[in-house]
Design an enzyme around this catalytic site. Structure first.
Site, mmCIF file in Angstrom:
data_model
loop_
_atom_site.group_PDB
_atom_site.id
_atom_site.type_symbol
_atom_site.label_atom_id
_atom_site.label_comp_id
_atom_site.label_asym_id
_atom_site.label_seq_id
_atom_site.Cartn_x
_atom_site.Cartn_y
_atom_site.Cartn_z
ATOM 1 N N SER A 147 -2.596 0.743 -4.571
ATOM 2 C CA SER A 147 -3.015 1.865 -3.782
ATOM 3 C C SER A 147 -4.158 2.260 -4.561
ATOM 4 O O SER A 147 -4.587 2.345 -5.569
ATOM 5 C CB SER A 147 -1.993 3.165 -4.148
ATOM 6 O OG SER A 147 -2.567 4.152 -3.442
ATOM 7 N N ASN A 148 -5.016 3.128 -3.663
ATOM 8 C CA ASN A 148 -6.196 4.027 -3.985
ATOM 9 C C ASN A 148 -5.797 5.179 -4.846
ATOM 10 O O ASN A 148 -6.771 5.721 -5.624
ATOM 11 C CB ASN A 148 -7.106 4.431 -2.908
ATOM 12 C CG ASN A 148 -7.938 3.517 -2.198
ATOM 13 O OD1 ASN A 148 -8.327 2.374 -2.734
ATOM 14 N ND2 ASN A 148 -8.256 3.452 -0.850
ATOM 15 N N ASP A 163 0.855 -0.985 -0.131
ATOM 16 C CA ASP A 163 0.086 0.023 0.195
ATOM 17 C C ASP A 163 0.912 1.239 0.232
ATOM 18 O O ASP A 163 2.063 1.176 0.446
ATOM 19 C CB ASP A 163 -0.982 0.104 1.248
ATOM 20 C CG ASP A 163 -1.725 1.302 1.497
ATOM 21 O OD1 ASP A 163 -2.370 1.760 0.538
ATOM 22 O OD2 ASP A 163 -1.308 1.989 2.497
ATOM 23 N N ALA A 164 0.404 2.341 -0.556
ATOM 24 C CA ALA A 164 1.296 3.651 -0.543
ATOM 25 C C ALA A 164 1.069 4.660 0.639
ATOM 26 O O ALA A 164 1.916 4.737 1.230
ATOM 27 C CB ALA A 164 0.970 4.433 -1.906
ATOM 28 N N TYR A 165 -0.058 5.030 0.758
ATOM 29 C CA TYR A 165 -0.313 6.101 1.849
ATOM 30 C C TYR A 165 -0.582 5.493 3.008
ATOM 31 O O TYR A 165 -1.516 4.864 3.636
ATOM 32 C CB TYR A 165 -1.347 6.946 1.220
ATOM 33 C CG TYR A 165 -1.425 7.313 -0.047
ATOM 34 C CD1 TYR A 165 -0.473 8.402 -0.204
ATOM 35 C CD2 TYR A 165 -2.146 7.128 -1.151
ATOM 36 C CE1 TYR A 165 -0.028 9.110 -1.521
ATOM 37 C CE2 TYR A 165 -1.950 7.730 -2.423
ATOM 38 C CZ TYR A 165 -0.639 8.685 -2.437
ATOM 39 O OH TYR A 165 -0.542 9.111 -3.742
ATOM 40 N N ARG A 216 -6.961 13.030 6.419
ATOM 41 C CA ARG A 216 -7.032 11.519 6.122
ATOM 42 C C ARG A 216 -8.345 10.889 6.367
ATOM 43 O O ARG A 216 -8.715 10.004 5.465
ATOM 44 C CB ARG A 216 -5.785 10.861 7.076
ATOM 45 C CG ARG A 216 -5.707 9.594 6.742
ATOM 46 C CD ARG A 216 -5.294 9.199 5.470
ATOM 47 N NE ARG A 216 -4.801 7.774 5.395
ATOM 48 C CZ ARG A 216 -4.674 7.153 4.078
ATOM 49 N NH1 ARG A 216 -5.054 7.588 2.989
ATOM 50 N NH2 ARG A 216 -4.389 5.897 4.236
#
Length: 220
Positions: A116-117, A9-11, A40
């Site tokens: 990722s989203n 996942d990125a964030y 967030r």
């Protein structure tokens, strides 16, 4: 155990989502952390609601809308900082251990990707800013399926794209709900519990819980 592929996942996992607000903390004032947390939370809420409604909008639009809400919710923060905060989101700091861990996994022969989203443009910018572009084999964005995590179609992009059984993929995320979705899909999951959150989704447990990515490095 070495896995054929490591997907991140990125964030919140590779990139610090609170770095944008922290970069302008002096101008925002004492409620900066609150602003960042609301930003967030709304960003994620909007992604879930839009997936349930079948009304997709890319993650950058949701990020901007969530910031608009956060600035209204925290009136002590100057709304004139919106442009600076959004610009900073394109260049989020990665966590300190990330470059070395990814380089070590790459050197061991594993395939590496982000799932990722985030929109493809957001992810490319963050990866380039953190100088991770040379170690990643792929960047998978939900833009392809126009649904956000935890929709199974998101996780299936990796299994289908790389022609791997889900069990051959180790998936790392700092978001417990993301880990639940990936576990249900069949990935081996590692929850990177950076902020020492309590356990939840007990019927979809991670294979491993770590405070950072550091222990994933070969020999770590």
């Amino acid at each position: 155990m070495q896995y054929a592929a490591y997907v991140f996942d990125a964030y919140g996992t590779l990139f610090d989502v609170h770095a944008a607000v922290r970069r302008h903390a002096d101008q925002i004032g004492p409620e900066g952390q609150l602003l960042s947390e609301i930003w967030r939370a709304k960003q994620l809420e909007y992604s879930w609601v839009r997936t349930l409604m079948g009304a997709y909008a890319d993650f950058w639009q949701l990020t901007e809308q969530a910031l608009d809400f956060a600035l209204r919710k925290v009136p002590s923060a100057d709304p004139g900082l919106k442009t600076k905060l959004l610009e900073a989101y394109w260049r989020l700091d990665c966590y300190p251990e990330v470059p070395a861990v990814l380089k070590g996994l790459k050197a061991s022969g594993a395939r590496l990707a982000i799932l990722s989203n985030g929109s493809q443009e957001m992810l490319q910018a963050a990866v380039k800013s953190a100088a991770l572009d040379q170690v990643l084999d792929d960047i998978y964005s939900v833009d392809t399926v126009r649904r956000f995590k935890t929709d199974p179609a998101v996780y299936d992009m990796v299994a289908t794209g790389w022609r791997l059984y889900p069990g051959a993929v180790s998936f790392q995320s700092s978001n417990r709900w993301d880990i639940a979705g990936a576990t249900k899909f069949g990935f081996r999951t590692v929850w990177i519990n950076r902020s020492n959150q309590p356990e939840e989704y007990r019927d979809f447990p991670p294979a491993l819980i770590l405070p950072t990515l550091e222990a994933l490095a070969p020999g770590g």
